[in-house]
Design an enzyme around this catalytic site. Structure first.
Site, short mmCIF file in Angstrom:
data_model
loop_
_atom_site.label_atom_id
_atom_site.label_comp_id
_atom_site.label_asym_id
_atom_site.label_seq_id
_atom_site.Cartn_x
_atom_site.Cartn_y
_atom_site.Cartn_z
N HIS A 213 -37.57 0.74 -18.63
CA HIS A 213 -38.35 1.98 -18.74
C HIS A 213 -39.56 1.80 -17.84
O HIS A 213 -40.47 1.05 -18.17
CB HIS A 213 -38.76 2.20 -20.20
CG HIS A 213 -39.54 3.46 -20.43
ND1 HIS A 213 -38.99 4.59 -20.97
CD2 HIS A 213 -40.84 3.77 -20.16
CE1 HIS A 213 -39.91 5.55 -21.05
NE2 HIS A 213 -41.05 5.07 -20.56
N CYS A 246 -48.01 7.93 -21.83
CA CYS A 246 -48.23 7.39 -23.17
C CYS A 246 -49.61 7.83 -23.65
O CYS A 246 -50.61 7.48 -23.04
CB CYS A 246 -48.14 5.88 -23.18
SG CYS A 246 -48.53 5.18 -24.81
ZN ZN Z 1 -42.60 6.44 -20.46
#
Ligand code: ZN
Length: 317
Positions: A213, A246
């Site tokens: 990721h 995030c």
């Molecule tokens: Zn991400």
């Protein structure tokens, strides 16, 4: 990837979860359904459709159960949802989610900020979720994938020890996770580090070594993909139009763009099973559900190169 799957690299779309989670406005549920259907129709084999976190913390994800119930009806699609803990896993199971993904942060400070647990406590939570999996009747049983977040550095702590990342990954596999991948939550990774760390992960975990990721926060996202490919990684997360980041890692925006990733892989001769024109067309659904939201991506802006051929076409020729 297996020969019979017809693909060389699995692209897992995370926009409906990771992307929408970082956008303050909720996307209407019916637009989510349409967007996920369009992504699946473009050939994406796996989509992370939502997150079973507290709706008080993330109202954007309050409809996760509805979104899962609709998405699992799409033939051939692997539906994933994020769960932070056992309670989330129970809700995901009740909604019929076939695959759960749990974030476990290697950085202590990020872990406390994100899920209010130490990494060691997070490993125990993974163990409880795997126990729930094991006692679930085979017909409803789900897979448990873990992503080690902040594996390449943390906005709060700075550098994260590579030895610790690997130790944590081994403990997660021993706790029962079906696969353990690595996440560059903060966009700090460089290609040498990615190749080294995924190489170690694959040597330590064997077939339980999971995917990558990666973020493009500092423009190194696709270079890191190539490094991970060289280490043998065959599963990559990406977000359509680069939506998301995030919310607990300040300044860490920018998932790698699905369209650009697919173009990179196909142009390198690696089959993804994804139709780029249909993928690019699915960007319109983001604009419908979130008017004015910025859309990123080089390939959507520049268009496909003249005479572009997919890897499968070139293999057949
Ligand atoms: Zn991400």
């Amino acid at each position: 990837m297996t020969a019979e799957s017809g693909i060389d690299v699995l692209v897992s779309e995370v926009g409906p979860r990771d992307g929408l989670q970082s956008v303050a406005r909720p996307m209407p549920t019916d637009v989510k359904h349409g967007w996920i259907a369009a992504l699946a129709a473009a050939g994406l084999p796996e989509i992370e459709v939502g997150s079973f976190v507290s709706p008080r913390l993330l109202p954007q994800m309050a409809d996760a159960a509805d979104v899962v119930r609709e998405a699992v009806r799409i033939p051939g699609l692997t539906v994933l949802a994020l769960v932070p803990n056992l309670k989330g896993a129970e809700r995901a199971l009740a909604a019929g989610t076939p695959k759960l993904t749990m974030p476990v942060s290697a950085s202590r400070q990020h872990s406390m900020a994100n899920i209010r647990k130490t990494p060691e406590e997070a490993v125990e939570e993974v163990r409880r979720v795997c126990a729930l999996r094991d006692e679930t009747p085979a017909r409803q049983r789900f897979d448990v994938e873990v992503g080690v977040s902040t594996a390449f550095g943390c906005t709060m702590e700075g550098p994260v020890s590579e030895d610790w990342v690997i130790t944590l990954a081994v403990r997660l596999a021993e706790a029962g996770a079906d696969s353990v991948g690595l996440s560059d939550t903060t966009g700090y990774a460089n290609p040498a580090q990615v190749k080294r760390l995924f190489g170690r992960l694959r040597r330590e975990l064997g077939e339980k070594a999971g995917g990558a990721h990666l973020h493009n926060t500092r423009g190194q996202g696709l270079a890191n993909v190539v490094a991970a490919l060289e280490a043998g990684v065959t599963t990559f997360d990406a977000s359509l139009a680069g939506l998301g980041g995030c919310p607990y890692a300040p300044g860490a925006s920018g998932n790698i763009v699905t369209e650009d990733l697919v173009h990179l892989l196909e142009s390198m001769g690696l089959r993804t099973g994804i139709d780029l024109e249909r993928l690019i067309a699915a960007r319109a659904l983001i604009s419908e559900g979130l008017p004015g939201e910025p859309l990123y991506g080089h390939v959507a802006e520049a268009g496909l190169p003249k005479g572009f051929a997919y890897a499968a076409q070139r293999k057949a020729a």
